[in-house]
Design a protein around this motif. Sequence first.
Motif, PDB file in Angstrom:
ATOM      1  N   ARG A   2       0.827  -1.203   0.000  1.00 24.06           N
ATOM      2  CA  ARG A   2       0.000   0.000   0.000  1.00 24.06           C
ATOM      3  C   ARG A   2       0.866   1.259   0.000  1.00 24.06           C
ATOM      4  O   ARG A   2       1.983   1.254   0.506  1.00 24.06           O
ATOM      5  CB  ARG A   2      -0.891   0.028   1.236  1.00 24.06           C
ATOM      6  N   ARG A   3       0.315   2.326  -0.536  1.00 18.05           N
ATOM      7  CA  ARG A   3       0.951   3.632  -0.442  1.00 18.05           C
ATOM      8  C   ARG A   3       0.243   4.455   0.633  1.00 18.05           C
ATOM      9  O   ARG A   3      -0.963   4.299   0.860  1.00 18.05           O
ATOM     10  CB  ARG A   3       0.884   4.370  -1.789  1.00 18.05           C
ATOM     11  N   ILE A   4       0.993   5.320   1.274  1.00 14.42           N
ATOM     12  CA  ILE A   4       0.441   6.201   2.311  1.00 14.42           C
ATOM     13  C   ILE A   4       0.565   7.644   1.840  1.00 14.42           C
ATOM     14  O   ILE A   4       1.661   8.113   1.531  1.00 14.42           O
ATOM     15  CB  ILE A   4       1.160   6.026   3.654  1.00 14.42           C
ATOM     16  N   THR A   5      -0.569   8.328   1.785  1.00 18.13           N
ATOM     17  CA  THR A   5      -0.610   9.743   1.412  1.00 18.13           C
ATOM     18  C   THR A   5      -1.133  10.556   2.574  1.00 18.13           C
ATOM     19  O   THR A   5      -2.195  10.258   3.124  1.00 18.13           O
ATOM     20  CB  THR A   5      -1.528   9.963   0.197  1.00 18.13           C
ATOM     21  N   GLU A  55     -10.899   3.854  -4.148  1.00 22.96           N
ATOM     22  CA  GLU A  55     -10.948   3.029  -2.945  1.00 22.96           C
ATOM     23  C   GLU A  55      -9.783   3.411  -2.041  1.00 22.96           C
ATOM     24  O   GLU A  55      -8.667   3.641  -2.514  1.00 22.96           O
ATOM     25  CB  GLU A  55     -10.855   1.550  -3.324  1.00 22.96           C
ATOM     26  N   TYR A  56     -10.024   3.483  -0.760  1.00 28.54           N
ATOM     27  CA  TYR A  56      -8.988   3.893   0.185  1.00 28.54           C
ATOM     28  C   TYR A  56      -9.336   3.387   1.580  1.00 28.54           C
ATOM     29  O   TYR A  56     -10.487   3.054   1.882  1.00 28.54           O
ATOM     30  CB  TYR A  56      -8.858   5.425   0.226  1.00 28.54           C
ATOM     31  N   ASP A  57      -8.320   3.323   2.429  1.00 22.81           N
ATOM     32  CA  ASP A  57      -8.493   3.187   3.870  1.00 22.81           C
ATOM     33  C   ASP A  57      -7.966   4.464   4.512  1.00 22.81           C
ATOM     34  O   ASP A  57      -7.215   5.231   3.887  1.00 22.81           O
ATOM     35  CB  ASP A  57      -7.728   1.980   4.423  1.00 22.81           C
ATOM     36  N   LEU A  58      -8.343   4.694   5.758  1.00 19.83           N
ATOM     37  CA  LEU A  58      -7.876   5.863   6.500  1.00 19.83           C
ATOM     38  C   LEU A  58      -6.840   5.443   7.535  1.00 19.83           C
ATOM     39  O   LEU A  58      -6.979   4.396   8.183  1.00 19.83           O
ATOM     40  CB  LEU A  58      -9.045   6.551   7.210  1.00 19.83           C
ATOM     41  N   GLY A 123      -4.305  -4.464   0.111  1.00 27.95           N
ATOM     42  CA  GLY A 123      -5.439  -3.632   0.452  1.00 27.95           C
ATOM     43  C   GLY A 123      -5.343  -2.273  -0.200  1.00 27.95           C
ATOM     44  O   GLY A 123      -4.364  -1.962  -0.901  1.00 27.95           O
ATOM     45  N   PRO A 124      -6.336  -1.437   0.027  1.00 27.65           N
ATOM     46  CA  PRO A 124      -6.330  -0.099  -0.581  1.00 27.65           C
ATOM     47  C   PRO A 124      -5.199   0.758  -0.023  1.00 27.65           C
ATOM     48  O   PRO A 124      -4.675   0.511   1.070  1.00 27.65           O
ATOM     49  CB  PRO A 124      -7.695   0.475  -0.175  1.00 27.65           C
ATOM     50  N   ASP A 125      -4.843   1.783  -0.777  1.00 26.73           N
ATOM     51  CA  ASP A 125      -3.899   2.773  -0.270  1.00 26.73           C
ATOM     52  C   ASP A 125      -4.503   3.491   0.934  1.00 26.73           C
ATOM     53  O   ASP A 125      -5.717   3.493   1.138  1.00 26.73           O
ATOM     54  CB  ASP A 125      -3.536   3.779  -1.356  1.00 26.73           C
ATOM     55  N   LEU A 126      -3.642   4.121   1.716  1.00 25.99           N
ATOM     56  CA  LEU A 126      -4.037   4.754   2.976  1.00 25.99           C
ATOM     57  C   LEU A 126      -3.926   6.262   2.861  1.00 25.99           C
ATOM     58  O   LEU A 126      -2.951   6.800   2.317  1.00 25.99           O
ATOM     59  CB  LEU A 126      -3.140   4.255   4.111  1.00 25.99           C
ATOM     60  N   ILE A 127      -4.935   6.958   3.388  1.00 21.65           N
ATOM     61  CA  ILE A 127      -4.957   8.422   3.405  1.00 21.65           C
ATOM     62  C   ILE A 127      -4.975   8.880   4.855  1.00 21.65           C
ATOM     63  O   ILE A 127      -5.805   8.427   5.653  1.00 21.65           O
ATOM     64  CB  ILE A 127      -6.185   8.976   2.667  1.00 21.65           C
ATOM     65  N   ILE A 128      -4.057   9.770   5.197  1.00 21.84           N
ATOM     66  CA  ILE A 128      -4.038  10.384   6.526  1.00 21.84           C
ATOM     67  C   ILE A 128      -4.847  11.666   6.473  1.00 21.84           C
ATOM     68  O   ILE A 128      -4.658  12.501   5.575  1.00 21.84           O
ATOM     69  CB  ILE A 128      -2.608  10.719   6.981  1.00 21.84           C
ATOM     70  N   LEU A 143       7.792   6.009   5.905  1.00 26.59           N
ATOM     71  CA  LEU A 143       6.567   5.310   5.554  1.00 26.59           C
ATOM     72  C   LEU A 143       5.600   6.150   4.720  1.00 26.59           C
ATOM     73  O   LEU A 143       4.629   5.607   4.178  1.00 26.59           O
ATOM     74  CB  LEU A 143       5.856   4.825   6.825  1.00 26.59           C
ATOM     75  N   ILE A 144       5.817   7.438   4.624  1.00 27.79           N
ATOM     76  CA  ILE A 144       4.923   8.301   3.849  1.00 27.79           C
ATOM     77  C   ILE A 144       5.421   8.405   2.413  1.00 27.79           C
ATOM     78  O   ILE A 144       6.587   8.725   2.164  1.00 27.79           O
ATOM     79  CB  ILE A 144       4.797   9.690   4.491  1.00 27.79           C
ATOM     80  N   ASP A 145       4.542   8.116   1.476  1.00 23.49           N
ATOM     81  CA  ASP A 145       4.904   8.167   0.057  1.00 23.49           C
ATOM     82  C   ASP A 145       4.647   9.529  -0.564  1.00 23.49           C
ATOM     83  O   ASP A 145       5.385   9.953  -1.459  1.00 23.49           O
ATOM     84  CB  ASP A 145       4.113   7.114  -0.716  1.00 23.49           C
TER      85      ASP A 145
END
Length: 222
Positions: A2-5, A55-58, A123-128, A143-145
């Motif tokens: 996953r990528r984290i944005t 699609e995303y997770d938080l 899983g989906p990429d993650l959004i902060i 860890l942040i892309d």
Amino acid sequence: MRRITGAAFLSLDGVMQAPGGPSEDYTGGFDEGGWLFRFGDDGIFETIGSLFAGEYDLLLGRRTYDIFAAYWPYVEGDGAEMGRAFTRAGKHVLTRGDESLEWENSHRLGGIDDVAALKQSDGPDLIIQGSSTIYPGLLAAGLIDRLTLMTFPVTLGRGKRLFGDGTPARILRMVDHKVTPRGTVIATYEPRGAIPTEGSFPEPSISARETERQRKMQGGGW
């Protein structure tokens, strides 16, 4: 993987506290809650729409989770669709506490190592969103892309800041930017690693005045 944005609303002086409403977070005496909606425009809302279009997770800190969990499952009217989307999404909460996470599809992360394992999973990429306290550790761990920072033309003077204590020294590369009609700068960055320890610097002054200044600075009296 996953990528984290990280996506954050900021004032010019770096404050990100309570952009959404007066009662969102007035800890520390912060009295400018809801400032985003005083300055927002179509450019901002288009960016938000694009961010949450797929699609995303938080990925959230505990306090932002509490704010979201008390609002989004219950919102009606224009925000109801977003509320349903946030409820469906996985919510991964970085917290040292053991309080229950009652909002459906919520999951506890006990530390940075747990975030690293989550990032490696399917899983989906993650959004902060919000969650100012989790940025320093995530940046330090690499860890942040991406960071999308929406910087509004206002200074708020005090409040929680995105880059607080513990933020590491790092280089970032701008990969996209635009300015909205009301002057908000939307810039997207990707981390590029540590700041080089070597460089070409001008020769230091050897004057007596500089020697005295250095003495005072080393002694804490400058």
